[in-house]
Scaffold this motif. Structure first.
Motif, mmCIF file in Angstrom:
data_model
loop_
_atom_site.group_PDB
_atom_site.id
_atom_site.type_symbol
_atom_site.label_atom_id
_atom_site.label_comp_id
_atom_site.label_asym_id
_atom_site.label_seq_id
_atom_site.Cartn_x
_atom_site.Cartn_y
_atom_site.Cartn_z
ATOM 1 N N ILE A 10 33.296 21.003 40.924
ATOM 2 C CA ILE A 10 34.282 21.995 40.480
ATOM 3 C C ILE A 10 34.338 21.976 38.955
ATOM 4 O O ILE A 10 34.519 20.911 38.362
ATOM 5 N N LEU A 11 34.160 23.121 38.357
ATOM 6 C CA LEU A 11 34.193 23.192 36.890
ATOM 7 C C LEU A 11 35.610 22.881 36.417
ATOM 8 O O LEU A 11 36.554 23.620 36.715
ATOM 9 N N PHE A 12 35.713 21.801 35.698
ATOM 10 C CA PHE A 12 37.022 21.266 35.340
ATOM 11 C C PHE A 12 37.837 22.235 34.485
ATOM 12 O O PHE A 12 39.013 22.478 34.731
ATOM 13 N N ASP A 13 37.166 22.829 33.485
ATOM 14 C CA ASP A 13 37.925 23.634 32.533
ATOM 15 C C ASP A 13 38.052 25.101 32.920
ATOM 16 O O ASP A 13 38.796 25.852 32.303
ATOM 17 N N THR A 14 37.290 25.536 33.928
ATOM 18 C CA THR A 14 37.367 26.938 34.343
ATOM 19 C C THR A 14 38.312 27.117 35.520
ATOM 20 O O THR A 14 38.832 28.199 35.757
ATOM 21 N N LYS A 16 41.500 27.299 37.691
ATOM 22 C CA LYS A 16 42.865 27.668 37.332
ATOM 23 C C LYS A 16 43.909 26.997 38.221
ATOM 24 O O LYS A 16 45.088 27.356 38.190
ATOM 25 N N CYS A 18 44.656 27.176 41.379
ATOM 26 C CA CYS A 18 45.438 28.061 42.247
ATOM 27 C C CYS A 18 45.701 27.442 43.610
ATOM 28 O O CYS A 18 46.542 27.926 44.360
ATOM 29 N N TYR A 41 45.878 24.038 33.227
ATOM 30 C CA TYR A 41 45.996 23.985 34.691
ATOM 31 C C TYR A 41 45.635 22.594 35.208
ATOM 32 O O TYR A 41 44.888 21.849 34.574
ATOM 33 N N CYS A 62 37.498 30.810 46.503
ATOM 34 C CA CYS A 62 37.712 30.564 45.070
ATOM 35 C C CYS A 62 37.532 31.853 44.280
ATOM 36 O O CYS A 62 36.455 32.427 44.261
ATOM 37 N N PRO A 63 38.594 32.314 43.605
ATOM 38 C CA PRO A 63 38.492 33.574 42.868
ATOM 39 C C PRO A 63 37.657 33.453 41.591
ATOM 40 O O PRO A 63 37.224 34.454 41.057
ATOM 41 N N ASP A 64 37.462 32.241 41.112
ATOM 42 C CA ASP A 64 36.841 32.099 39.804
ATOM 43 C C ASP A 64 35.430 31.525 39.861
ATOM 44 O O ASP A 64 34.865 31.182 38.818
ATOM 45 N N SER A 65 34.894 31.434 41.042
ATOM 46 C CA SER A 65 33.514 30.963 41.233
ATOM 47 C C SER A 65 33.254 29.658 40.483
ATOM 48 O O SER A 65 32.231 29.505 39.832
ATOM 49 N N ILE A 67 33.219 26.681 42.001
ATOM 50 C CA ILE A 67 32.791 25.637 42.929
ATOM 51 C C ILE A 67 31.323 25.816 43.295
ATOM 52 O O ILE A 67 30.899 26.910 43.662
ATOM 53 N N GLU C 2 30.768 20.462 32.933
ATOM 54 C CA GLU C 2 32.145 19.981 32.812
ATOM 55 C C GLU C 2 32.754 19.740 34.190
ATOM 56 O O GLU C 2 33.728 20.339 34.583
ATOM 57 N N VAL C 4 34.340 17.336 37.254
ATOM 58 C CA VAL C 4 35.033 16.079 37.477
ATOM 59 C C VAL C 4 35.149 15.821 38.967
ATOM 60 O O VAL C 4 35.463 16.696 39.752
ATOM 61 N N LEU C 40 37.173 34.885 34.174
ATOM 62 C CA LEU C 40 37.940 36.043 34.639
ATOM 63 C C LEU C 40 39.341 36.025 34.038
ATOM 64 O O LEU C 40 39.946 34.972 33.894
ATOM 65 N N PRO C 44 45.725 32.918 38.267
ATOM 66 C CA PRO C 44 45.198 31.953 39.235
ATOM 67 C C PRO C 44 45.434 32.442 40.664
ATOM 68 O O PRO C 44 46.531 32.901 40.985
ATOM 69 N N GLY C 45 44.399 32.379 41.471
ATOM 70 C CA GLY C 45 44.554 32.713 42.881
ATOM 71 C C GLY C 45 44.478 34.188 43.220
ATOM 72 O O GLY C 45 44.661 34.582 44.361
ATOM 73 N N CYS C 46 44.187 35.025 42.237
ATOM 74 C CA CYS C 46 44.155 36.474 42.465
ATOM 75 C C CYS C 46 42.897 36.870 43.244
ATOM 76 O O CYS C 46 41.801 36.424 42.948
ATOM 77 N N GLY C 49 39.169 38.200 41.827
ATOM 78 C CA GLY C 49 38.024 37.359 41.493
ATOM 79 C C GLY C 49 37.085 37.205 42.678
ATOM 80 O O GLY C 49 35.857 37.229 42.532
ATOM 81 N N VAL C 50 37.665 37.053 43.857
ATOM 82 C CA VAL C 50 36.836 36.905 45.057
ATOM 83 C C VAL C 50 36.028 38.173 45.290
ATOM 84 O O VAL C 50 34.832 38.124 45.561
ATOM 85 N N ARG C 53 33.206 38.536 42.963
ATOM 86 C CA ARG C 53 32.109 37.649 43.327
ATOM 87 C C ARG C 53 31.306 38.231 44.487
ATOM 88 O O ARG C 53 30.076 38.210 44.477
ATOM 89 N N PRO C 245 49.945 31.280 44.899
ATOM 90 C CA PRO C 245 48.810 31.934 45.554
ATOM 91 C C PRO C 245 48.770 31.679 47.054
ATOM 92 O O PRO C 245 48.532 32.593 47.840
#
Lengths: 73, 349, 271
Positions: A10-14, A16, A18, A41, A62-65, A67, C2, C4, C40, C44-46, C49-50, C53, C245
Motif C-alpha cells: 500500500i502506497l504510504f503517502d498516497t 487517504k 478511507c 491521513y 480502493c478509490p486511489d489505486s 494497492i 513508499e 509500509v 486524485l 477519501p473513499g469517494c 476514484g474507483v 480506475r 466512507p
C-alpha cells in the motif's frame, strides 16, 4: 491444495485512509496505521499478513489505486 | 447566389470538416443549403448536423475543433447570445473555429429584419472573461463567401475563434459570386488535438480550468500576447473616396453598402464625402482611422444600432475631429437619403 | 517505493514473506496504465476514484488507449482530464454529450465517452443528454450518481432522495417544493437511439467487478456502432452526506438503491 497466500503493498503517502479496504477485506488483514502520512491521513496497512489470500477485494474498492496485490499458490 | 448560401457553399469548398447548426431567421438557408447539398455523402465528406439548440451546436463545434477539425456554426442574434458560453470556452481553450452571425434587430427576440446591434457582443467579448474573437464584417455576398476560407485560415493560424458578423440584409441579398475550386479536407491534424493518445507522446488535453490563480493569470497573459500579434498583423479595412474627403462616414456591413449611395448623392451636391469601412471589427483599424481623422472636418459613424461601433470610432479619433452618430435600429433599414440629410444638418450646425 | 508493511502484534516473519511473494510474476493487481500518476483530487473513499480506475483498466485491457477520447464534465470530476491517461476534452457544465457528438461525428473510428455526475447530466445537461441519446450517438456515457452536488459543497441534485438533507434542502427534500428524484437513465432507456442502459455500483468488491464488466460491454457496443450506451454508477458522497466512507456505502445500499435499483435496464436485442 494449499491455500493461496497473498500480500499487498500500500502506497504510504498516497493512501487517504478511507478504510474501505479494511472493511472490504474478508480476512481482516488490514487496519489503519497509527502513523500519519504526508497528507495527514492514517494509511491502511497489513496487520494480519498471514491471513491474506491475495483476493484483491481491497484493491477492488480502493478509490486511489494505491494497492498492489501479490499472490502465490 | 444568396448571401447565406454563399457561406454554406464556401464551407464545403474550403474543406470544412463539420457544420453544426440550429434554425433561426434570417440564416436558416445556411443549414438548409448544406442539408440539400449533403456534402457528407455527395461532396467533400463534411459533417452536417442539426443540433437540438444553439448551445449544443457550439459545444459540438468545441468537440470537433478540439480534435483539430475545421468546424463551424452559424446563427442569428438571439442564437448567438446562447453560444456565448461556448465561445468563451473555445477562446479559453484556444480552439480554432468559425462562427457566423447573420444578425437581426434586438434586444430580446427583437425583429427578424437586419440589425447591427451585436457589435458590442462581437468585439468586446460577449461571454465571460478576458478573451477576443477575430471579427470579420462582409458587405457583399462575395465577401460572405471569401471570409469563410479566410476565417478558417485566421482561426488556425492563431488558434482562436473567428466570427463573421454579417447581417440579415447581406445574408438575404442575391449577388454574383466567383467560386473557388474545391479544397480537400485536411488529413493531418494539429499536434495539440485530441486524436487518441499514442505511446510516443504525452496526452493532449483541451481544458479551460486553472484553479491556481497565477497559472490562470499566465494563461491570460499568453492570450493577450496572442491578441497583440493579431492586432499588429490582421487589421483589414477599405477606403472609399477618402483621398479628397472633408467628411468621412465610418460604416461596416449593410450600412457601408447604403452609404456608398449616400456618398454618390453627396458628391453630386458637391459635398466631399468619403467612407472608411472596417473589415476587421476586432482588431479595429484604429490607427488608420486616427490618421484619416487628422485631415477631415467631421466623422459620421453610421450603424443599424443605437450606437455601438461609434464608441470605438471615438476612441480611435481621439478628439482630432467631431464624431457624430447616425443609426436606425429594430430591423429598420436606413435610406441613403436620410443619412445624407443627417450629414447635411450636422455640417450646417 | 513508499510502501509500509508494519509488524504489529502478529508473530510473522514479514520480511521473509515479502521476499517470497513480492515478485513481478505474482502480481494479481496493480494500478492501470490507463490512469496517470497524478494523485486524485477526490475526498477519501469517494467512488469517483474507483470508476476512474475501472475505465482506465477497460481501456488498458481492450488495448484502446490510443483510440479513446474522453470528455470530462464540470463537477467533482472536473479534473478527470488530469487523471485519465487519455486524450481528453473538458466540457462546459452539462455540455459533454454535445462535445462528444462533435468529437465522434468527426472522429467516427475513435471510442468516445463522457464522464458526468448527476448535476451535470441530469440537471443542467438534460437537453444534451436526451438528444444525444435520441440521435443514437455512438458514444458511451459514464454517469456517476451520488445524489448530491459534491464539488460546490453538497447542494441538492435532481437525484437527491425525498427527505434527504443537503445544503439547499437543509430540512430534507420536499416533494411539494422540489419535486421527485429524477431517474434519468430509466427515462432515456426507451429511446430507440439507446442500445444499452444499466445501473451499477462500486460499493463492494463484487459490485466493482460487475460495474467494470458493464463499462467494457458499453465500449464493445460502441465499437459495433449500436448507438448510445449509458452506464449509471451509484456512488457515495461521504463528504456531502456527512458520513464516513464505510457508513456512506452502507447508507447508499440501504437508501439509494431502493430508488435507483441496480441491474441492466436495456440491452441490445439482436445478437
Amino acid at each position: 491444495m494449499a491455500k493461496a497466500r497473498g500480500l499487498v503493498e500500500i502506497l504510504f503517502d498516497t493512501c487517504k485512509g478511507c478504510e474501505l479496504c479494511v472493511n472490504a477485506c474478508p480476512f481482516n488483514v488490514l487496519q489503519l496505521s497509527d502513523q500519519v502520512n504526508a497528507k495527514g491521513y492514517h494509511p491502511s496497512m497489513m496487520v494480519n499478513p498471514e491471513s491474506c489470500t491475495g483476493c484483491a477485494s481491497c484493491a477492488m474498492v480502493c478509490p486511489d489505486s494505491v494497492i498492489t496485490v501479490y499472490r502465490v499458490k | 447566389m444568396k448571401g447565406n448560401e454563399a457561406i454554406a457553399e464556401a464551407a464545403i469548398r474550403c474543406g470544412c470538416d463539420a457544420y453544426f447548426g440550429y434554425p433561426i431567421t434570417p440564416q436558416s438557408e445556411i443549414l438548409e443549403y448544406l442539408a440539400l447539398e449533403d456534402p457528407y455523402n455527395k461532396r467533400s465528406g463534411m459533417v452536417v448536423l442539426q443540433a437540438e439548440s444553439e448551445i449544443a451546436a457550439i459545444n459540438m463545434v468545441y468537440g470537433a475543433a478540439g480534435c483539430g477539425k475545421k468546424a463551424m456554426t452559424s446563427s442569428s442574434s438571439p442564437g448567438i447570445s446562447l453560444k456565448q458560453e461556448g465561445l468563451s470556452y473555445i477562446a479559453a481553450g484556444e480552439l480554432p473555429c468559425l462562427v457566423v452571425n447573420v444578425s437581426r434587430g434586438g434586444p430580446g427576440l427583437g425583429s427578424i429584419q437586419p440589425g447591427q446591434a451585436d457589435y458590442f457582443q462581437s468585439v468586446k467579448g460577449g461571454g465571460h472573461g478576458d478573451y477576443r474573437l477575430i471579427v470579420l464584417a462582409p458587405n457583399t455576398v462575395q465577401e460572405q463567401y471569401d471570409f469563410v476560407d479566410l476565417g478558417f485560415e485566421l482561426a488556425f493560424k492563431y488558434r482562436n475563434p473567428v466570427l463573421i458578423l454579417s447581417d440579415g440584409a447581406i445574408g438575404q441579398m442575391m449577388e454574383k459570386v466567383v467560386l473557388t475550386p474545391q479544397k480537400d479536407r485536411s488529413v493531418t491534424l494539429p499536434s495539440w488535438a485530441t486524436t487518441g493518445k499514442t505511446p510516443d507522446r504525452e496526452r493532449n488535453r483541451i481544458f479551460t480550468l486553472n484553479i491556481e490563480t497565477d497559472v490562470q493569470e499566465n494563461h491570460n497573459r499568453k492570450l493577450q500576447a496572442k491578441y497583440k500579434v493579431v492586432e499588429e498583423n490582421e487589421i483589414r479595412y477599405q477606403e472609399f473616396k477618402t483621398d479628397d474627403a472633408e467628411y468621412i462616414i465610418v460604416a461596416y456591413g449593410i450600412s457601408s453598402r447604403i452609404c456608398m449611395k449616400t456618398i454618390q448623392l453627396a458628391r453630386e451636391k458637391g459635398i466631399k464625402l468619403g467612407m472608411f469601412r472596417p473589415i476587421t471589427l476586432w482588431p479595429f483599424p484604429k490607427q488608420k482611422l486616427f490618421e484619416l481623422s487628422k485631415n477631415v472636418k467631421g466623422i459620421f459613424a453610421v450603424e443599424h444600432s443605437c450606437g455601438q461601433m461609434v464608441e470605438d470610432v471615438e476612441l480611435a479619433v481621439k478628439n482630432n475631429t467631431p464624431v457624430k452618430f447616425y443609426g436606425r435600429s429594430g430591423g429598420v433599414i436606413m435610406t441613403p437619403q436620410e443619412v445624407l440629410l443627417f450629414i447635411e444638418s450636422e455640417m450646417n450646425k | 517505493m513508499e510502501t509500509v508493511i508494519e509488524k504489529t502484534n502478529v508473530n510473522v516473519d514479514i520480511e521473509a514473506l515479502r521476499k517470497e511473494i513480492i515478485k513481478e510474476e505474482n502480481i494479481v493487481f496493480k494500478k492501470t496504465i490507463g490512469l496517470t500518476d497524478n494523485p486524485l483530487s477526490y475526498c477519501p473513499g469517494c467512488g469517483h476514484g474507483v470508476v476512474h480506475r475501472l475505465i482506465g483498466e477497460v481501456c488498458e485491457e481492450m488495448e484502446i488507449i490510443q483510440d479513446v477520447i474522453a470528455i470530462a464534465p464540470v463537477g467533482c470530476s472536473v479534473f478527470a482530464y488530469d487523471f485519465f491517461n487519455l486524450d481528453t476534452q473538458s466540457a462546459a457544465h452539462g455540455r459533454a454529450p454535445a462535445v462528444a457528438t462533435g468529437v465522434k461525428r468527426t472522429m467516427p473510428d475513435k471510442y468516445v465517452f463522457t464522464y458526468q455526475g448527476d448535476g451535470d447530466l441530469a440537471a443542467i445537461g438534460t437537453g444534451e443528454t436526451i438528444h444525444a441519446a435520441n440521435r443514437g450517438e455512438n458514444i458511451t456515457i459514464i454517469f456517476i450518481n451520488n445524489g448530491i452536488y459534491g464539488m460546490t459543497g453538497g447542494q441538492m441534485a435532481p437525484t437527491t432522495l425525498l427527505n434527504m438533507k443537503s445544503s439547499t434542502s437543509p430540512y430534507g427534500r420536499e416533494m411539494d417544493v422540489h419535486g421527485y428524484p429524477l431517474n434519468i437513465t430509466d427515462m432515456i432507456a426507451p429511446l430507440r437511439g439507446v442500445c444499452y442502459a444499466t445501473r451499477q455500483s462500486v460499493h463492494t468488491p463484487a459490485n466493482v467487478r460487475k460495474a467494470k464488466a458493464a463499462i467494457k460491454k458499453a465500449f464493445e457496443y460502441q465499437k459495433l456502432k449500436k448507438g448510445l450506451s449509458i452506464v449509471e454508477i451509484m456512488s457515495n458522497c461521504n463528504s456531502g452526506w456527512k458520513m464516513t466512507p464505510v457508513q456512506s456505502n452502507k447508507w447508499m445500499e440501504e437508501n439509494m438503491l431502493e430508488n435507483f435499483p441496480l441491474g441492466d435496464i436495456k440491452v441490445p436485442q439482436d445478437k
